[in-house]
Design a protein around this motif. Structure first.
Motif, short mmCIF file in Angstrom:
data_model
loop_
_atom_site.label_atom_id
_atom_site.label_comp_id
_atom_site.label_asym_id
_atom_site.label_seq_id
_atom_site.Cartn_x
_atom_site.Cartn_y
_atom_site.Cartn_z
N GLY A 1 2.75 7.31 -7.37
CA GLY A 1 3.79 7.59 -6.38
C GLY A 1 4.25 6.40 -5.58
N GLY A 2 3.59 5.27 -5.75
CA GLY A 2 4.00 4.09 -5.00
C GLY A 2 5.31 3.53 -5.55
N GLY A 3 5.83 2.54 -4.85
CA GLY A 3 7.06 1.91 -5.30
C GLY A 3 7.65 1.05 -4.22
N ARG B 1 5.65 10.22 -1.23
CA ARG B 1 4.48 11.05 -1.44
C ARG B 1 3.60 10.37 -2.49
NH1 ARG B 1 4.00 16.82 -4.51
NH2 ARG B 1 4.14 15.38 -6.28
N LEU B 2 2.42 10.01 -2.07
CA LEU B 2 1.43 9.44 -2.99
C LEU B 2 0.50 10.56 -3.45
CD1 LEU B 2 0.49 6.15 -1.10
CD2 LEU B 2 2.42 6.59 -2.63
N THR C 1 -2.24 2.24 -5.71
CA THR C 1 -0.82 2.22 -6.03
C THR C 1 -0.11 1.39 -4.97
OG1 THR C 1 1.11 3.61 -6.53
CG2 THR C 1 -0.34 4.41 -4.80
N GLN C 2 0.80 0.55 -5.38
CA GLN C 2 1.43 -0.39 -4.47
C GLN C 2 2.64 0.24 -3.79
OE1 GLN C 2 0.50 -3.60 -3.71
NE2 GLN C 2 2.16 -3.60 -2.22
N VAL C 3 2.71 0.03 -2.49
CA VAL C 3 3.87 0.44 -1.71
C VAL C 3 4.46 -0.80 -1.06
CG1 VAL C 3 4.66 1.76 0.28
CG2 VAL C 3 2.98 2.77 -1.28
#
Length: 130
Positions: free
Chosen positions: A8-10, A19-20, A124-126
Motif C-alpha cells: 500500500g505504500g507509494g 491505507r497500508l 513498504t515505502q511511503v
C-alpha cells in the motif's frame, strides 16, 4: 513459516491519504496476539506508530501521529491496516509491521516496544512530497 507482508505504500502529495496493509500468514496460534506498525525515516531511529490487539481490536496510536493515523483489523484475512490521513512530508519513511506470539486478553493494550515483537515484515515505502 510465519510471514508478514506489507503493501500500500507509494509516492503521494501532502494532504493525501493512504491505507497500508499487513498480512500475517503461517501463524498457527490463536488470533489473540498483537500486531504493530513502526516506521523508519532515513537517518532516524525506528519509531512505533501504533498497535492493535487481535483479540478485540484494542488499539494504541502514538501521540506523535494521533488524530491522523488509525489502525484497524480484519482477522478473517489475518490483516492489519494503517490508515494515514493528511499526509505530511515528515511522514516519509519505510513502514513495517510486526507481530508477537502471545495471547492477549480483551481490552489489553499491546506493547509498543520493538523488542516485544518476534515477527517482522520487510516494509513498504511511503514518500510524501510537498
Amino acid at each position: 513459516q510465519v510471514q508478514l507482508v506489507e503493501s500500500g505504500g507509494g509516492s503521494v502529495r501532502a494532504g493525501d491519504s493512504l491505507r497500508l496493509s499487513c498480512r500475517l500468514s503461517g501463524y498457527r496460534y490463536d488470533s489473540r496476539n498483537c500486531m504493530a506498525w513502526f516506521r523508519q525515516a532515513p537517518g532516524k531511529k525506528r519509531e512505533g506508530v501504533g498497535t492493535i490487539n487481535r483479540s478485540d481490536a484494542t488499539q494504541f496510536v502514538a501521540d506523535s501521529v494521533k488524530g491522523r493515523f488509525t489502525i484497524t483489523l480484519d482477522n478473517s484475512k489475518n490483516t492489519a491496516y494503517l490508515y494515514i490521513n493528511s499526509l505530511e512530508p515528515e511522514d516519509s519513511a519505510t513502514y513495517s509491521c510486526a507481530a508477537d506470539q502471545r495471547n492477549w486478553d480483551w481490552g489489553r493494550m499491546c506493547p509498543s516496544e520493538e523488542k516485544a515483537y518476534r515477527y517482522w515484515g520487510l516494509g513498504t515505502q511511503v514518500t510524501v512530497s510537498s
